[in-house]
Design a protein around this motif. Structure first.
Motif, PDB file in Angstrom:
ATOM      1  N   THR B  94       1.016  -1.096  -0.088  1.00 59.91           N
ATOM      2  CA  THR B  94      -0.029   0.077   0.111  1.00 59.91           C
ATOM      3  C   THR B  94       0.859   1.414  -0.203  1.00 59.91           C
ATOM      4  OG1 THR B  94       0.082   0.165   2.390  1.00 59.91           O
ATOM      5  CG2 THR B  94      -1.542  -1.135   1.424  1.00 59.91           C
ATOM      6  N   ASP B 124      -4.004   8.644  -0.071  1.00 55.37           N
ATOM      7  CA  ASP B 124      -4.436   7.759   0.823  1.00 55.37           C
ATOM      8  C   ASP B 124      -3.460   6.723   1.169  1.00 55.37           C
ATOM      9  OD1 ASP B 124      -5.858   6.037   2.272  1.00 55.37           O
ATOM     10  OD2 ASP B 124      -7.521   5.996   0.864  1.00 55.37           O
ATOM     11  N   ARG B 126      -3.862   4.047   2.709  1.00 55.44           N
ATOM     12  CA  ARG B 126      -4.322   2.659   2.756  1.00 55.44           C
ATOM     13  C   ARG B 126      -4.604   1.815   1.419  1.00 55.44           C
ATOM     14  NH1 ARG B 126      -9.132   4.320   5.977  1.00 55.44           N
ATOM     15  NH2 ARG B 126      -8.719   6.008   4.735  1.00 55.44           N
ATOM     16  N   LYS B 127      -4.377   2.821   0.422  1.00 57.72           N
ATOM     17  CA  LYS B 127      -4.682   2.389  -0.950  1.00 57.72           C
ATOM     18  C   LYS B 127      -3.531   1.490  -1.551  1.00 57.72           C
ATOM     19  CE  LYS B 127      -7.559   4.152  -4.497  1.00 57.72           C
ATOM     20  NZ  LYS B 127      -8.168   5.276  -5.075  1.00 57.72           N
ATOM     21  N   LYS B 128      -3.816   0.510  -2.111  1.00 61.27           N
ATOM     22  CA  LYS B 128      -2.808  -0.464  -2.527  1.00 61.27           C
ATOM     23  C   LYS B 128      -2.109   0.460  -4.066  1.00 61.27           C
ATOM     24  CE  LYS B 128      -3.442  -5.113  -1.326  1.00 61.27           C
ATOM     25  NZ  LYS B 128      -2.188  -5.902  -1.260  1.00 61.27           N
ATOM     26  N   ASP B 131      -3.519  -0.072  -7.329  1.00 61.32           N
ATOM     27  CA  ASP B 131      -4.978   0.688  -7.566  1.00 61.32           C
ATOM     28  C   ASP B 131      -4.755   2.093  -7.924  1.00 61.32           C
ATOM     29  OD1 ASP B 131      -6.146  -1.815  -7.314  1.00 61.32           O
ATOM     30  OD2 ASP B 131      -6.535  -1.667  -5.125  1.00 61.32           O
ATOM     31  N   LEU B 132      -3.478   2.746  -7.726  1.00 56.95           N
ATOM     32  CA  LEU B 132      -3.350   4.282  -7.786  1.00 56.95           C
ATOM     33  C   LEU B 132      -3.438   4.508  -9.312  1.00 56.95           C
ATOM     34  CD1 LEU B 132      -0.297   5.032  -5.441  1.00 56.95           C
ATOM     35  CD2 LEU B 132      -2.954   5.345  -4.994  1.00 56.95           C
ATOM     36  N   ASN B 136      -1.144   9.730  -9.177  1.00 51.30           N
ATOM     37  CA  ASN B 136      -0.926   9.186  -7.898  1.00 51.30           C
ATOM     38  C   ASN B 136       0.416   8.318  -7.672  1.00 51.30           C
ATOM     39  OD1 ASN B 136      -2.777  10.882  -6.666  1.00 51.30           O
ATOM     40  ND2 ASN B 136      -4.340   9.363  -6.613  1.00 51.30           N
TER      41      ASN B 136
END
Lengths: 128, 242, 252
Positions: B94, B124, B126-128, B131-132, B136
């Motif tokens: 993450t 964020d 906590r985001k993997k 998935d960015l 980002n």
């Protein structure tokens, strides 16, 4: 926030010019502390070394004073400020004069044109 | 350039060949400490190769590269924070884990600064990573590069592929998060307009050869030109110095 | 956390998916074993399935390192940029793989043991067999699987390092060709060398009799400490060369 600088003229002079105008417009009060070099760099989006140079230049002109360990302040010396005022006026007029001359206007045309423009402005008329 | 300024990076007659093709050819350059330096030139001119050589992940075929007096090998990473142009990450982490990983690798990693940059970049934790969005991912890469308190920061095309608002935020971020008293930033980019106001010095490379190195404010003062205009001029003249 | 622990943790994350996948595959395979042995009405079939799976663990590190190194190759510059020396980068991978192997090996050993003593009662088949025989033979086998698997993993790492260097300087095709040639040539060369008198003089010493059981495999009647020492040296050498290549010659 900050409008862009002209990329082909020295940025430190453009920034000094902006700050001088802010002083005359009283956006920066006499005796007011200027932002630190770093803050100013971030605010205006320029290199800190450039801001440093701008501050030195302003100090040389007398519009700001740096106090050791405290920062840079707008001068409270009224004579310096009125000199600054005179200088900026002269600069503006000279650039107006040069442009008009280039376009072939005579001195009389310039003066009468300017007078006419000012009186129209004061009467609140819109010219086109 | 003023004398007495500490030299941070030295290229000493460096040639770098990939198979038989020379990416840099007898390239000598000395860069001062505490500046923001733009490395510009066309695609394939050797900009990226120059940065990789400073970072120590490649070594010269001939000549030498030193950083702060030390020959640049893989171990130079204790003095150099390098942002690669490649869009590559450990996708199983993450955002927060990526930062922790870098924090574990480098003793000079400033966790608090990293947190500040993440907030500034609105990432964020906590985001993997997988998935960015591309923008980002670019910001995350910049965050972990800038959070290190190292003498030299290298950024290879940090703005490419990002939209104008992000680019603007990143340029502002550079001003906020770099310690100019202690750090030297070298940046390669095509988006010269965006970084023009923050550069001290510009180095122009063509076909693996150093064309010119100039103080940006001097250029504007003495020649009344912007970097882009200057580049065009020098490229046309073939860059023969005086 | 220091860089070494950080790197170990990263390798754990990188390898975790593959290790879990291998465990799932193992259980699926054992499930097939249970089914086959039930269909045939023959409990020994399951034991054979277990024994085969146990032996296949020799290749565990090869598989683990393949997956890990190929994944690493995709983001090679991140790996090379780390401040850790190359041998630590490789060790972080090898140790994680070895840990995963030990875990998987423990499970399959336990299952094999249970199926050998409960599903098929070996003690009934051979009245002279004792628990001590079974356990010590099992441990001996497991230790050898751990060592051989690690050895193969190191050998593979060595080939990978050579592949990276060659493919960078001569191209991918040459890299593959040279890698494959070495893969066949080196073992051949090794077997030649191990057949020489010099080799015997140097490394065949320290005979140890494994007389704990008659049932223990004939191949393990006795071993030479010197032979283990030789392979230990060879593994160190391969690891050293691989580290040196990655440190100095591998570029992105």
């Amino acid at each position: 926030m900050a409008e862009d600088f002209n990329a082909s003229k020295p940025i430190y002079l453009q920034l000094a010019d902006r700050i001088n105008r802010q002083i005359l417009r009283k956006e920066l009060e006499n005796g007011q502390k200027l932002p630190s070099v770093r803050e100013m760099a971030i605010q205006s989006g320029v290199n800190p070394n450039t801001v440093q140079r701008t501050y030195s230049e302003l100090e040389r002109m007398g519009s700001v004073e740096s106090k050791r360990g405290q920062g840079t302040f707008v001068t409270e010396d009224q004579s310096v400020l009125s000199q600054l005022r005179q200088r900026l006026k002269k600069e503006q007029i000279s650039s107006f004069f040069e442009d008009m001359k280039e376009m072939g206007f005579t001195s009389d045309e310039m003066i009468s044109g300017l007078k006419e423009y000012i009186s129209d402005e004061e009467r609140g008329e819109t010219n086109d | 350039m003023k004398s007495g300024v500490k030299r941070m990076i030295e290229f000493n007659h460096v040639t770098k060949k990939y198979r038989s093709q020379a990416a840099l050819n007898d390239f000598s350059l000395s860069l001062p400490a505490g500046k923001i330096i733009g490395l510009v030139g066309e695609n394939g001119s050797g900009k990226s190769t120059a940065l990789k050589l400073i970072s120590g992940i490649i070594s010269p075929t001939k000549g030498s590269v030193t950083v702060d007096g030390e020959v640049a090998t893989r171990r130079i990473s204790s003095k150099v924070s390098y942002l690669s142009e490649l869009d590559a990450y450990y996708t199983f982490y993450t955002v927060g884990e990526t930062v922790s990983y870098y924090a574990s690798l480098y003793s000079d990693f400033n966790q608090r600064k990293a947190e500040e940059i993440l907030d500034y970049m609105k990432l964020d934790r906590r985001k993997k990573v997988k998935d960015l969005s591309k923008g980002n991912r670019g910001r995350l890469k910049i965050a972990v590069t800038l959070a290190r308190e190292v003498p030299v920061i290298l950024m290879d095309e940090p703005l490419s592929g990002l939209d104008p608002i992000v680019r603007d935020a990143i340029v502002k971020g550079l001003l906020s998060f770099i310690d100019f008293e202690k750090q030297t930033l070298i940046i390669t980019t095509h988006e010269i307009k965006e970084i023009e106001p923050i550069l001290d010095t510009v180095v122009l490379i063509k076909d693996g050869v150093l064309l010119k190195m100039e103080d940006v404010e001097e250029l504007r003062m003495e020649q009344n030109v912007s970097i882009v205009e200057w580049m065009k001029q020098v490229y046309q003249d073939g860059g023969i110095d005086k | 956390m220091n860089p070494w622990w950080g790197q170990l943790a990263k390798e754990y994350r990188l390898g975790r998916g593959g290790a879990i996948g291998a465990l799932i595959a193992l259980f699926l395979y054992l499930g097939i074993g249970v089914y086959a042995s039930w269909r045939m009405g023959n409990p020994e079939t399951f034991l054979a399935f277990c024994a085969f799976a146990l032996m296949m663990h020799v290749l565990y590190m090869a598989g683990y390192m393949c997956v890990s190194l190929i994944r690493e190759q995709r983001t090679l510059h991140l790996w090379l940029q780390t401040p850790l020396p190359a041998y630590k980068l490789l060790l972080a991978k090898l140790l994680n793989g070895w840990g995963a192997l030990a875990f998987s090996l423990f499970i399959i050993s336990a299952i094999t043991l249970l199926s050998g003593t409960m599903v098929v009662n070996l003690f009934e088949l051979d009245p002279e067999l004792t628990w001590r025989d079974v356990i010590s033979t099992g441990i001996l086998i497991d230790i050898h699987i751990l060592l051989i698997a690690l050895y193969i993993g190191i050998g593979l790492t060595f080939l990978w390092a050579i592949y990276l260097v060659v493919s960078k300087s001569l191209g991918k095709v040459s890299g593959n060709v040279i890698g494959i040639c070495l893969f066949f040539f080196l073992p051949w060369l090794m077997s030649k060398w191990e057949g020489t008198g010099l080799f015997h003089a140097l490394f065949i010493w320290g005979k140890v009799d494994l007389n704990f059981s008659d049932v223990a495999y004939v191949a393990f009647r006795h071993v030479y400490i010197g032979y283990y020492f030789y392979h230990f040296l060879l593994a160190l050498l391969l690891l050293f060369i691989a580290s040196w290549l990655i440190e100095r010659k591998v570029e992105v």
